[in-house]
Design a protein around this motif. Structure first.
Motif, PDB file in Angstrom:
ATOM      1  N   GLU A  79       5.920   3.128  -2.335  1.00  0.00           N
ATOM      2  CA  GLU A  79       6.283   4.114  -3.348  1.00  0.00           C
ATOM      3  C   GLU A  79       5.061   4.587  -4.027  1.00  0.00           C
ATOM      4  OE1 GLU A  79       7.795   3.726  -7.575  1.00  0.00           O
ATOM      5  OE2 GLU A  79       9.604   3.703  -6.262  1.00  0.00           O
ATOM      6  N   GLY A  80       4.601   5.821  -3.183  1.00  0.00           N
ATOM      7  CA  GLY A  80       3.329   6.401  -3.736  1.00  0.00           C
ATOM      8  C   GLY A  80       2.369   5.482  -3.454  1.00  0.00           C
ATOM      9  N   SER A  81       1.544   5.111  -4.536  1.00  0.00           N
ATOM     10  CA  SER A  81       0.164   4.211  -3.942  1.00  0.00           C
ATOM     11  C   SER A  81       0.716   2.519  -4.290  1.00  0.00           C
ATOM     12  CB  SER A  81      -0.762   4.477  -5.317  1.00  0.00           C
ATOM     13  OG  SER A  81      -0.344   4.486  -6.699  1.00  0.00           O
ATOM     14  N   PHE A  82       1.944   2.416  -4.549  1.00  0.00           N
ATOM     15  CA  PHE A  82       2.220   1.098  -4.701  1.00  0.00           C
ATOM     16  C   PHE A  82       2.782   0.655  -3.468  1.00  0.00           C
ATOM     17  CE2 PHE A  82       3.240   2.538  -9.391  1.00  0.00           C
ATOM     18  CZ  PHE A  82       2.206   2.263  -9.794  1.00  0.00           C
ATOM     19  N   VAL A  83       2.760  -0.449  -3.049  1.00  0.00           N
ATOM     20  CA  VAL A  83       3.520  -1.156  -1.834  1.00  0.00           C
ATOM     21  C   VAL A  83       3.772  -2.859  -2.286  1.00  0.00           C
ATOM     22  CG1 VAL A  83       1.259  -1.778  -0.885  1.00  0.00           C
ATOM     23  CG2 VAL A  83       3.209  -1.753   0.540  1.00  0.00           C
ATOM     24  N   ALA A  84       5.059  -3.389  -1.907  1.00  0.00           N
ATOM     25  CA  ALA A  84       5.462  -4.462  -2.129  1.00  0.00           C
ATOM     26  C   ALA A  84       5.714  -5.004  -0.580  1.00  0.00           C
ATOM     27  CB  ALA A  84       6.712  -4.399  -2.556  1.00  0.00           C
ATOM     28  N   ILE A  85       5.070  -6.172  -0.505  1.00  0.00           N
ATOM     29  CA  ILE A  85       4.928  -6.752   0.810  1.00  0.00           C
ATOM     30  C   ILE A  85       5.354  -8.238   0.948  1.00  0.00           C
ATOM     31  CG2 ILE A  85       3.361  -7.392   2.624  1.00  0.00           C
ATOM     32  CD1 ILE A  85       1.352  -5.573   1.562  1.00  0.00           C
TER      33      ILE A  85
END
Length: 321
Positions: A79-85
């Protein structure tokens, strides 16, 4: 960032929290992320925060929702500059890291695999639990000594000073020293827990609850549980003990109920009081609360705390037998 750099950063990490802390620090150091957070996946797909962002930033508000979405999908969510891995072992998701990426940067493809290797290293989980438990016990004993024994001895010292000029005060000084001695003995009993060793969790809790009734609390207990492995009995006793200590110190409660029961292959517990309550959303978690979460999580269980101002507090947990 190459695999070797991340692997070197994770070498020697002891415990889950240190694995995530080192990984996030390494990514930040090389300029891949601004900050990051990490969550462990507990029983029932509950997320327990293991590493929080050091600063107030937009990630804080979006971190958990993104982690929950990544857990639900079983794949990375951006999401935009956020990433959940997600960090997965086969089909099972063990953890989720949420990163705030610098513009134009991407998370290393090998990050989940390297985290998995670090988390599954032989002895890591045991060492991490041991260190966390030892540190928690040191802090608890320190608080008990300071708040209980320390205050009693200070009162005794002041009374003795008065008794130098007023001998009639000596009996009062003796009484305060005796109270301090009894507090030391109580703390010693709690640390050794001989009843737990000899009689098991049910009887140990029953007798422990009697002490709380002596403090004026109305204690209702329903303890329907079998004998368990020693490590589980110790962990569950400490969780209930910490929950009751919080009730006595902070809740201003008149009544508390303690329930532990078995359903098929699981053991559930609830500690509920009618005290003043608080807002968990704005109250920072205490060391004791984090310790309870860690103990239940170490058993593969789930932990929840519910509270509202003026409506008491409820601690609920469940662990596999």
């Amino acid at each position: 960032m190459d695999c070797r750099g991340m692997a070197e950063a994770l070498v020697g990490a002891r415990g889950r929290q240190e694995v995530f802390r080192r990984a996030l620090a390494a990514l930040e150091e090389v300029g891949i992320i601004r900050c990051g957070e990490a969550y462990w996946v507990g029983e029932g797909l509950s997320l327990f925060q293991m590493q929080a962002c050091r600063t107030t930033c937009p990630l804080v508000a979006r971190s958990r929702p993104l982690a929950e979405e990544a857990l639900r999908r079983g794949e990375a969510v951006k999401e935009g500059s956020f990433v959940a891995i997600p960090v997965k072992q086969g089909e099972k998701t063990l953890a989720v890291v949420v990163l705030s990426l610098h513009e134009g940067r991407e998370a290393p493809e090998a990050l989940p695999s390297l985290l998995l290797l670090a988390l599954k290293r032989p002895g890591l989980e045991l060492a991490g639990r041991l260190l966390a438990t030892q540190e928690e016990e040191r802090r608890r004993v320190g608080r008990e000594l300071h708040d209980g024994v320390g205050s009693l001895l200070t009162a005794a010292l002041l009374t003795l000073k008065v008794a130098e000029k007023h001998p009639e005060k000596l009996p009062e000084a003796r009484k305060r020293v005796a109270e301090a001695l009894e507090e030391v003995r109580r703390l010693s009993r709690e640390l050794r827990m001989p009843l737990l060793d000899d009689l098991g969790l049910k009887e140990a809790l029953s007798r422990y609850l009697e002490e709380y009734r002596q403090h004026g609390l109305q204690v209702e207990a329903e303890l329907d549980l079998p004998r368990l492995p020693k490590e589980k009995e110790v962990a569950l006793f400490r969780v209930v003990q910490e929950a009751l200590t919080n009730v006595l110190r902070h809740a201003q409660a008149r009544r508390v109920s303690v329930r532990l029961w078995q359903e098929e292959d699981r053991l559930f517990g609830v500690v509920k009081d009618d005290g003043r309550g608080f807002d968990p959303e704005i109250t920072p978690p205490s060391v004791g609360l984090l310790g309870m979460q860690e103990r239940i999580q170490s058993l593969g269980g789930s932990f929840a705390l519910r509270s509202k101002p003026g409506q008491g507090t409820e601690v609920e947990f469940g662990v596999p037998l």
